[in-house]
Write a protein that holds these residues in place. Sequence first.
Motif, PDB file in Angstrom:
ATOM      1  N   UNK A 258       0.651  -1.299   0.117  1.00 22.71           N
ATOM      2  CA  UNK A 258       0.041   0.074  -0.081  1.00 22.71           C
ATOM      3  C   UNK A 258       0.741   1.175   0.024  1.00 22.71           C
ATOM      4  N   UNK A 259       2.085   1.428   0.694  1.00 26.18           N
ATOM      5  CA  UNK A 259       2.742   2.511   0.795  1.00 26.18           C
ATOM      6  C   UNK A 259       3.453   2.679  -0.679  1.00 26.18           C
ATOM      7  N   UNK A 260       3.926   1.610  -1.111  1.00 25.59           N
ATOM      8  CA  UNK A 260       4.559   1.646  -2.646  1.00 25.59           C
ATOM      9  C   UNK A 260       3.509   2.158  -3.349  1.00 25.59           C
ATOM     10  N   UNK A 261       2.492   1.827  -3.489  1.00 26.65           N
ATOM     11  CA  UNK A 261       1.334   2.145  -4.231  1.00 26.65           C
ATOM     12  C   UNK A 261       1.002   3.774  -4.278  1.00 26.65           C
ATOM     13  N   UNK A 262       1.169   4.125  -2.963  1.00 27.88           N
ATOM     14  CA  UNK A 262       0.819   5.556  -2.733  1.00 27.88           C
ATOM     15  C   UNK A 262       1.935   6.494  -3.286  1.00 27.88           C
ATOM     16  N   UNK A 263       3.255   5.855  -3.144  1.00 25.40           N
ATOM     17  CA  UNK A 263       4.339   6.431  -3.789  1.00 25.40           C
ATOM     18  C   UNK A 263       4.014   6.809  -5.359  1.00 25.40           C
ATOM     19  N   UNK A 264       3.692   5.533  -5.997  1.00 25.78           N
ATOM     20  CA  UNK A 264       3.510   5.468  -7.469  1.00 25.78           C
ATOM     21  C   UNK A 264       2.270   6.645  -7.774  1.00 25.78           C
ATOM     22  N   UNK A 265       1.186   6.622  -7.008  1.00 21.43           N
ATOM     23  CA  UNK A 265      -0.017   7.515  -7.474  1.00 21.43           C
ATOM     24  C   UNK A 265       0.563   8.858  -6.951  1.00 21.43           C
ATOM     25  N   UNK A 266       1.323   9.162  -6.108  1.00 11.96           N
ATOM     26  CA  UNK A 266       1.982  10.513  -6.079  1.00 11.96           C
ATOM     27  C   UNK A 266       2.591  11.085  -7.145  1.00 11.96           C
ATOM     28  N   UNK A 267       3.707  10.185  -7.477  1.00 13.70           N
ATOM     29  CA  UNK A 267       4.195  10.487  -8.711  1.00 13.70           C
ATOM     30  C   UNK A 267       3.605  10.679  -9.844  1.00 13.70           C
ATOM     31  N   UNK A 268       2.701   9.715 -10.285  1.00 11.63           N
ATOM     32  CA  UNK A 268       1.905   9.707 -11.468  1.00 11.63           C
ATOM     33  C   UNK A 268       0.857  11.154 -11.511  1.00 11.63           C
TER      34      UNK A 268
END
Length: 269
Positions: free
Chosen positions: A134-144
């Motif tokens: 979930x934290x890694x996906x949060x990183x991806x979402x923020x960058x995207x």
Amino acid sequence: MTELAFTPRLALSSLSGESDAEWARAGSDYAGAAVLGGIALDSRSREAARKLVERERTEFLPDDPLAFIDRQLAALEDAPLTAGFNVRSATVDPIAEAAAVCRDREAFLEINAHCRQAELCAAGCGETLLQDGPRLCEYVEAATETGATVGVKVRAEVPGVDLPDLARALEDAGARYVHVDAMDSEGVIADVVGATGSDLFVIANNGVRDAETVREYRAHGADAVSVGRPSDDPDVLERVRAAVDREFDTDADSGSDSQTGVESTRPQP
């Protein structure tokens, strides 16, 4: 948004403290993409990187990581390859800031969920992120959300991590590619390809040295391969480039998605 569909389908994989613009240019006769870095962005990851330097590992530790990323990418504006930057952070905000720099330089951002050094894992970045989907996906979402092209460097054989499931979650979060260090489990590439959509670009890494390894990863469905430690060895790069030209016939079997700009060269069943 930067197109990730680079040709030839050979990438130079980041080596901490070594992979800068000069390194990328040196390999540009052979590769279609180069991932610079990795670089630590926030205070916790930078402190971990300083500890690595104390035990004689090479690391990029500029005073201003974002300015460093910008300068390095600017130095490659006229280079004949697609550039990206591998970044580490224990917090999400610097990831988005680095993504914006990459976006403005028409480069891609690669989130590091790969490094397994104890110092980085203790800081909450690198391989630790694989075990916190979930934290890694949060990183991806923020960058995207910045409009950058975003991917993730991951590693196979991490206890408790179902890499195909994680790749699917990263794709849903907005990742355009995954860069998979297959370790000694080359078949994980086929598992990741089978679990994700055709728009997720899969780069296979680990042991890419010759025609045999390129052919194996291609047979598993990889869209591209990358060379890590020998990325400064012209003999290895020449061999791999020749194999990539044979195995990845992008004119014959590529399909382009006009919305994403990502091309898939996966073998058709």
